[in-house]
Design a protein around this motif. Structure first.
Motif, short mmCIF file in Angstrom:
data_model
loop_
_atom_site.label_atom_id
_atom_site.label_comp_id
_atom_site.label_asym_id
_atom_site.label_seq_id
_atom_site.Cartn_x
_atom_site.Cartn_y
_atom_site.Cartn_z
N ARG A 361 4.13 11.86 -44.18
CA ARG A 361 4.42 13.28 -44.40
C ARG A 361 5.62 13.75 -43.59
N GLY A 362 6.25 12.85 -42.84
CA GLY A 362 7.38 13.22 -42.01
C GLY A 362 6.93 13.68 -40.64
N TRP A 363 7.91 13.79 -39.70
CA TRP A 363 7.60 14.21 -38.33
C TRP A 363 7.28 15.71 -38.26
N MET A 364 6.49 16.11 -37.27
CA MET A 364 6.05 17.50 -37.16
C MET A 364 7.17 18.42 -36.68
N THR A 365 8.29 17.86 -36.17
CA THR A 365 9.44 18.68 -35.79
C THR A 365 10.68 18.18 -36.52
N SER A 366 11.49 19.09 -36.97
CA SER A 366 12.72 18.71 -37.69
C SER A 366 13.86 18.42 -36.74
N ASN A 367 13.62 18.59 -35.44
CA ASN A 367 14.67 18.44 -34.43
C ASN A 367 14.47 17.12 -33.68
N PRO A 368 15.27 16.08 -33.93
CA PRO A 368 15.12 14.80 -33.22
C PRO A 368 15.27 14.95 -31.70
N GLU A 369 16.10 15.88 -31.26
CA GLU A 369 16.28 16.07 -29.82
C GLU A 369 14.99 16.59 -29.18
N ARG A 370 14.29 17.48 -29.88
CA ARG A 370 13.02 17.97 -29.35
C ARG A 370 12.00 16.84 -29.29
N MET A 371 11.96 16.01 -30.32
CA MET A 371 11.06 14.85 -30.31
C MET A 371 11.35 13.96 -29.10
N GLN A 372 12.62 13.74 -28.79
CA GLN A 372 12.97 12.90 -27.65
C GLN A 372 12.55 13.56 -26.34
N GLU A 373 12.64 14.88 -26.27
CA GLU A 373 12.18 15.58 -25.07
C GLU A 373 10.69 15.37 -24.87
N TRP A 374 9.91 15.40 -25.96
CA TRP A 374 8.47 15.16 -25.85
C TRP A 374 8.21 13.74 -25.35
N ILE A 375 8.98 12.79 -25.86
CA ILE A 375 8.80 11.39 -25.44
C ILE A 375 9.14 11.23 -23.97
N ASP A 376 10.28 11.80 -23.55
CA ASP A 376 10.70 11.70 -22.16
C ASP A 376 9.69 12.37 -21.22
N ASP A 377 9.00 13.41 -21.74
CA ASP A 377 8.03 14.14 -20.92
C ASP A 377 6.63 13.54 -21.02
N ASP A 378 6.54 12.35 -21.66
CA ASP A 378 5.26 11.64 -21.82
C ASP A 378 4.22 12.48 -22.57
N ARG A 379 4.67 13.18 -23.62
CA ARG A 379 3.76 14.00 -24.43
C ARG A 379 3.44 13.34 -25.77
N VAL A 380 3.99 12.12 -26.00
CA VAL A 380 3.74 11.40 -27.25
C VAL A 380 2.97 10.11 -26.92
N HIS A 381 1.94 9.86 -27.68
CA HIS A 381 1.07 8.69 -27.49
C HIS A 381 1.53 7.56 -28.42
N PHE A 382 1.96 6.43 -27.82
CA PHE A 382 2.41 5.27 -28.60
C PHE A 382 1.37 4.15 -28.51
N GLY A 383 1.36 3.30 -29.54
CA GLY A 383 0.56 2.09 -29.48
C GLY A 383 1.24 1.05 -28.61
N ASP A 384 0.65 -0.15 -28.56
CA ASP A 384 1.22 -1.20 -27.73
C ASP A 384 2.57 -1.68 -28.26
N ASP A 385 2.80 -1.53 -29.57
CA ASP A 385 4.08 -1.92 -30.14
C ASP A 385 4.48 -0.91 -31.20
N GLU A 386 5.57 -1.24 -31.91
CA GLU A 386 6.14 -0.29 -32.88
C GLU A 386 5.44 -0.30 -34.23
N ASN A 387 4.36 -1.08 -34.39
CA ASN A 387 3.70 -1.21 -35.69
C ASN A 387 2.73 -0.07 -36.01
N ALA A 388 2.50 0.81 -35.06
CA ALA A 388 1.58 1.94 -35.29
C ALA A 388 2.36 3.25 -35.26
#
Length: 664
Positions: A361-388
């Protein structure tokens, strides 16, 4: 100088005044003969109902019209009872109070209809929440049998003299032929009075069983308006095995808002804290002390802890919050665009540095920079690898509140057990659950809000208010009203030394307050577990005050003073506070000015001197005026002479021009 009227206002006359504003031609003056004197009469305003009906009709009114409405034998009586003025007062009782001088809570002993009338001017539009648990009409319940005056001449009834037909408790048996009618007459008059006391964003909650629930809804629709109905909250209190057909194990808490449209306009919502959170947070703290920064170990063990909980445990409902990081415990929530069709762009895994799967369904934000801010702030939960597909972290601390559910379960036996332990015996049958009421209080009220219960019973509501204050640090206030019903000789309460229900009720508040203070309390709470006891009694004023025209010259000399001889200055003060609409919990101090005792309420909100020995002279008045109180009241018999009485207003105009002056 204006005199205080020393009785509650006539709501009938107020209603006529409102009609006169809209339809002046429908209000006329009529002559009313005084029955005690055939040559005397009074003139009063009266509504011409034939004209009023025509004003409100788009067709010619010829007779009674069919219409949808609730009716019962005694409905008109209930309106008359609610509107009739009374000449009663509230007398302070320091010896039965707790922290009389500092508390903001009230306990009123006496008929609740009288109490509601007496409190009208002081608390009009100031009560945030009303909760009542009236008698349920099971056949053995007691119903208030109200007295009222059909005219101003029957003064002994209007002033509150109790007779055999006066205000008392009577069993509402089905054999009397007015089983439902008696109940409706009783409850309608009281709810009608109580409605006026609610704030615009306030609400009333009425406990009821299925027996009177249909009629309660109808009478509440009529008083509050059907549009202000909020919900029937259904409390499942546990199975019963005392029925041959269906085990009725639930009760209703019927809820009406004072003004639903206002709540919507102001975007006011009701929320309550989810159950079981404290246990979850406590477990997280234990795991942090044990594992420090090993969040994977904490996550693994919190999941094991959830699995070990019983199915009915409140914390288990939040088992999806099972991941822990440096910010706290969280749920890995959907990060995709709601409804689909959202933006798609490359997002790199923070460890493998490879692009992760993009949500369909696409990402919940249309702004890639905002998504990166969430990642840098440890607000995004990733799996052990890129397959999830990644998830957004939804923290429990940000989702503590929820919309209250209309159906809930709470074992009714638990409340009885807790009260039994608190009071050292089963002094009350089927008490309400203080934890259930605490949830209702939490979702609706905040700091300094007033909660009223005019069927106090065991004062469960007061207990609940104190519990919630201790939990969140707010300083809500309560007003309890309980009829002065005697305990029966064979009851456990009587055997425990309690002669009346109010005595048991007050003792419950004392013990509950002590128990709460011994536990963990929020630092913001002022720890007010006290209450001022005020008892309803006949007016402090002698009958001559209300009906001076009934005296003749032969009896006039018997009434040199218009105040009853058994009343104290503090009794007079509280009746003045009622008449002036002054908060009954404000601090009261006494000062001596020119050898005379003066009461000061809330520093300078009100000053009162009830000297009755003719000692009030101009020197005293000038000294008192220097305090610049907002209101001042004297006793008629206290002036040194008529010249002083005449000069009082002039003295205050010079020294304190904003002071309002009255006398009794």
């Amino acid at each position: 100088m204006n005199k205080l009227k020393m009785h509650t206002p006539s709501i009938t006359q107020d209603n006529i005044a409102r009609i006169r504003e809209l339809f002046p031609n429908c209000v006329t003056e009529v002559r009313e003969d005084v029955k005690m004197d055939k040559d005397s009469y009074t003139v009063k305003l009266m509504v011409d109902f034939d004209l009023l009906r025509q004003e409100l009709s788009e067709a010619i009114v010829e007779g009674p019209q069919e219409r949808y409405h609730l009716n019962w034998p005694g409905k008109r009586e209930s309106l008359l009872i609610a509107n009739a003025p009374i000449a009663k007062t509230l007398r302070p009782c320091r010896e039965e109070s707790v922290d009389f001088d500092t508390t903001k809570n009230l306990f009123i002993e006496g008929d609740n209809l009288d109490a509601l009338k007496l409190l009208q001017e002081t608390y009009l539009g100031k009560v945030k929440m009303i909760y009542i648990d009236p008698p349920y009409n099971t056949g053995n319940d007691f119903i208030y049998k109200d007295s009222f005056a059909s005219d101003q001449i029957t003064h002994q009834v209007a002033s509150g003299e109790r007779t055999e037909e006066g205000a008392r408790l009577v069993a509402n048996s089905e054999e009397n032929g007015r089983f439902h009618s008696n109940w409706l007459t009783m409850i309608a008059s009281r709810i009608r009075m109580a409605k006026n006391m609610l704030t615009q964003d306030g609400a009333i909650f009425v406990s009821c069983d299925e027996g009177e629930h249909p009629r309660l809804r109808l009478v509440m629709d009529e008083i509050f308006g059907q549009s202000n109905f909020v919900a029937d909250m259904i409390w499942a209190a546990g199975r019963k095995n005392d029925s041959r057909l269906v085990s009725v194990s639930h009760e209703y808490i019927v809820c009406y808002a004072r003004d639903v449209e206002y709540l919507s306009k102001k975007q006011i919502t009701w929320r309550q804290r989810k159950k079981g959170l404290d246990e979850i947070y406590a477990q997280c703290e234990r795991l942090k002390r044990q594992h420090r920064s090993d969040y994977k170990a904490m996550t693994r063990e919190i999941k094991e802890w959830y699995r070990g909980l019983a199915d009915g445990h409140a914390a288990k409902a939040h088992k999806h919050y099972c991941n822990i990081d440096s910010y706290g415990i969280y749920f890995a929530a959907d990060i995709s665009w709601p409804g689909g069709g959202g933006p798609k762009y490359e997002v790199l895994h923070p460890v493998t540095k490879k692009p992760v799967k993009t949500p369909s369904r696409g990402w919940m934000t249309s702004n890639p920079e905002r998504m990166q801010e969430w990642i840098d702030d440890d607000r995004v939960h990733f799996g052990d690898d890129e397959n999830a597909v990644p998830c957004i972290k939804s923290y429990l601390k940000d989702k503590e509140l929820q919309t209250p559910y209309s159906v809930f379960y709470q074992d009714g036996r638990a409340a009885s057990k807790r009260l039994r332990m608190l009071m050292d015996g089963d002094l009350f049958d089927f008490p309400k659950d203080e934890l259930v009421l605490q949830e209702v209080i939490e979702m609706l009220t905040k700091d300094k809000d007033i909660v009223l219960d005019f069927f106090a019973g065991s004062s469960t509501t007061a207990h609940s208010v104190m519990l919630q204050n201790a939990a969140d640090g707010e300083n809500r206030r309560f007003i309890m009203v309980q009829f002065d019903e005697k305990t029966t000789d064979d009851s456990l309460a009587f055997k425990a030394g309690f002669k009346t229900i109010p005595e048991v009720s007050r003792e419950r508040i004392r013990r509950a307050g002590k128990q709460i203070l011994e536990g963990s309390c929020h630092d913001g709470w002022n720890k007010d577990t006290g209450f001022r006891v005020l008892k309803i009694d006949t007016s402090n004023m002698a009958d001559v005050y209300y009906a001076p025209d009934t005296l003749n010259k032969g009896t006039l000399d018997l009434f040199i003073d218009n105040i009853k001889p058994d009343r104290t200055p503090e009794d007079l003060l509280f009746q003045v506070m009622l008449d002036w609409g002054v908060d009954l919990t404000l601090p009261i101090t006494r000062q001596t000015i020119k050898d005379k005792e003066v009461f000061f309420v809330d520093n300078n909100a009100l000053a009162a001197c009830f000297d009755a020995h003719g000692g009030i002279d101009e020197a005293f008045v000038k000294e008192l005026a220097k305090h610049q109180a907002l209101r001042v009241v004297f006793r008629d018999a206290g002036y040194k002479d008529s010249a002083v009485k005449i000069n009082v207003e002039q003295i205050f105009k010079l020294l304190s021009p904003t002071t309002e002056i009255k006398c009794i």
